[in-house]
Design a protein around this motif. Structure first.
Motif, short mmCIF file in Angstrom:
data_model
loop_
_atom_site.label_atom_id
_atom_site.label_comp_id
_atom_site.label_asym_id
_atom_site.label_seq_id
_atom_site.Cartn_x
_atom_site.Cartn_y
_atom_site.Cartn_z
N ASN A 109 61.75 26.12 -31.68
CA ASN A 109 61.54 26.24 -33.12
C ASN A 109 62.26 27.44 -33.74
OD1 ASN A 109 60.03 28.45 -32.41
ND2 ASN A 109 58.10 27.70 -33.27
N GLY A 110 62.98 28.23 -32.92
CA GLY A 110 63.71 29.37 -33.43
C GLY A 110 62.95 30.67 -33.37
N ASP A 111 61.63 30.61 -33.15
CA ASP A 111 60.79 31.82 -33.06
C ASP A 111 60.36 32.08 -31.62
OD1 ASP A 111 60.91 32.08 -35.80
OD2 ASP A 111 59.04 30.98 -36.15
N GLY A 112 61.01 31.46 -30.67
CA GLY A 112 60.63 31.60 -29.28
C GLY A 112 59.58 30.59 -28.83
N GLY A 113 59.11 29.78 -29.77
CA GLY A 113 58.12 28.74 -29.45
C GLY A 113 58.76 27.36 -29.45
N PHE A 114 57.91 26.36 -29.52
CA PHE A 114 58.40 24.99 -29.46
C PHE A 114 57.74 24.12 -30.52
CE2 PHE A 114 58.97 26.79 -25.30
CZ PHE A 114 60.28 26.46 -25.02
N VAL A 115 58.45 23.08 -30.89
CA VAL A 115 57.95 22.05 -31.80
C VAL A 115 58.02 20.73 -31.03
CG1 VAL A 115 58.42 20.78 -33.93
CG2 VAL A 115 58.77 23.25 -33.85
N PHE A 116 57.02 19.90 -31.20
CA PHE A 116 57.01 18.59 -30.59
C PHE A 116 57.22 17.55 -31.67
CE2 PHE A 116 54.68 21.25 -27.68
CZ PHE A 116 55.19 20.88 -26.46
N ASN A 117 58.20 16.65 -31.47
CA ASN A 117 58.45 15.54 -32.38
C ASN A 117 58.05 14.25 -31.69
OD1 ASN A 117 61.28 17.37 -32.99
ND2 ASN A 117 59.88 16.95 -34.64
N GLY A 118 57.29 13.41 -32.38
CA GLY A 118 56.87 12.13 -31.83
C GLY A 118 57.56 10.99 -32.54
N ALA A 119 57.71 9.89 -31.83
CA ALA A 119 58.33 8.69 -32.41
C ALA A 119 57.64 7.47 -31.84
CB ALA A 119 59.82 8.65 -32.08
N THR A 120 57.63 6.41 -32.64
CA THR A 120 57.09 5.14 -32.18
C THR A 120 57.97 4.01 -32.67
OG1 THR A 120 55.08 3.82 -31.96
CG2 THR A 120 55.52 4.76 -34.12
N GLU A 121 57.89 2.93 -31.99
CA GLU A 121 58.72 1.76 -32.23
C GLU A 121 58.48 1.12 -33.58
OE1 GLU A 121 61.39 -0.71 -31.77
OE2 GLU A 121 60.94 0.12 -29.80
N MET A 122 59.55 0.90 -34.36
CA MET A 122 59.42 0.18 -35.63
C MET A 122 59.21 -1.32 -35.41
SD MET A 122 63.18 -0.09 -37.26
CE MET A 122 64.44 -1.12 -36.50
N ARG A 123 59.53 -1.80 -34.21
CA ARG A 123 59.42 -3.23 -33.91
C ARG A 123 58.00 -3.63 -33.52
NH1 ARG A 123 63.76 -0.76 -31.96
NH2 ARG A 123 65.82 -1.58 -32.43
N LYS A 124 57.13 -2.67 -33.32
CA LYS A 124 55.75 -2.93 -32.89
C LYS A 124 54.80 -2.08 -33.75
CE LYS A 124 56.69 -4.79 -28.65
NZ LYS A 124 56.39 -6.11 -28.29
N ASP A 125 53.50 -2.35 -33.63
CA ASP A 125 52.52 -1.49 -34.27
C ASP A 125 52.44 -0.19 -33.49
OD1 ASP A 125 51.88 -3.39 -36.15
OD2 ASP A 125 50.21 -4.20 -34.99
N GLY A 126 52.28 0.90 -34.19
CA GLY A 126 52.14 2.19 -33.51
C GLY A 126 52.19 3.31 -34.52
N ALA A 127 51.83 4.49 -34.08
CA ALA A 127 51.90 5.67 -34.92
C ALA A 127 52.11 6.89 -34.05
CB ALA A 127 50.60 5.83 -35.72
N ALA A 128 52.93 7.81 -34.51
CA ALA A 128 53.12 9.10 -33.84
C ALA A 128 52.36 10.14 -34.63
CB ALA A 128 54.60 9.44 -33.75
N LEU A 129 51.31 10.71 -34.06
CA LEU A 129 50.45 11.67 -34.75
C LEU A 129 50.40 12.98 -33.99
CD1 LEU A 129 47.46 9.27 -35.44
CD2 LEU A 129 49.28 9.88 -37.02
N GLY A 130 50.18 14.05 -34.70
CA GLY A 130 50.04 15.35 -34.07
C GLY A 130 49.16 16.24 -34.94
N TYR A 131 48.75 17.33 -34.38
CA TYR A 131 47.98 18.31 -35.16
C TYR A 131 48.29 19.70 -34.68
CZ TYR A 131 44.76 18.47 -31.21
OH TYR A 131 44.20 18.60 -29.97
#
Length: 131
Positions: A109-131
């Motif tokens: 993330n540029g501050d020495g930490g990390f960011v997590f990015n999620g993805a899910t298929e547009m061809r199926k039902d799904g959701a990428a969620l985070g908190y």
């Protein structure tokens, strides 16, 4: 079948991902990974990109491909690519691909930490969620 993929970059965790869909799994895994690593796509864009599926080829049962198989192309593949493949002798069909992709990418993330990015298929039902 479950066929998860895990990728490291410079010895650190980078990507956890998978594509469901029987015989599409290995082909879809390679395509989405190449979209990220070679073509610089984001984790969602890589899964949403048009895919292809080669079928009716050699089988583990001993069945040998005799006619070159069939190359199934999704609608997002441009017509010039379709024409070029047909001119090279590929048997082509056009329709939506099966498979279901999900992924989690870890990036600095540029501050020495990390960011997590999620993805899910547009061809199926799904959701990428985070908190």
């Amino acid at each position: 079948t479950i066929m998860p993929g895990f990728v490291t970059k410079n010895g650190e965790p980078f990507l956890s991902f998978g594509v469901m869909g029987g015989f599409m799994q290995p082909q879809g895994q390679v395509q989405t990974l190449l979209n990220i690593v070679e073509f610089g796509m984001g984790v969602q864009e890589a899964g949403d990109a048009a895919r292809f599926y080669h079928t009716r080829d050699n089988q583990p049962t001993g069945q040998v491909m005799e006619d070159g198989g069939t190359l199934e192309l999704e609608g997002g593949v441009c017509e010039s690519a379709v024409s070029a493949l047909a001119e090279r002798g590929h048997n082509i069909t056009r329709h939506a691909n099966s498979g279901g992709y999900q992924a989690i990418m870890r990036r600095a993330n540029g501050d020495g930490g990390f960011v997590f990015n999620g993805a899910t298929e547009m061809r199926k039902d799904g959701a990428a969620l985070g908190y």
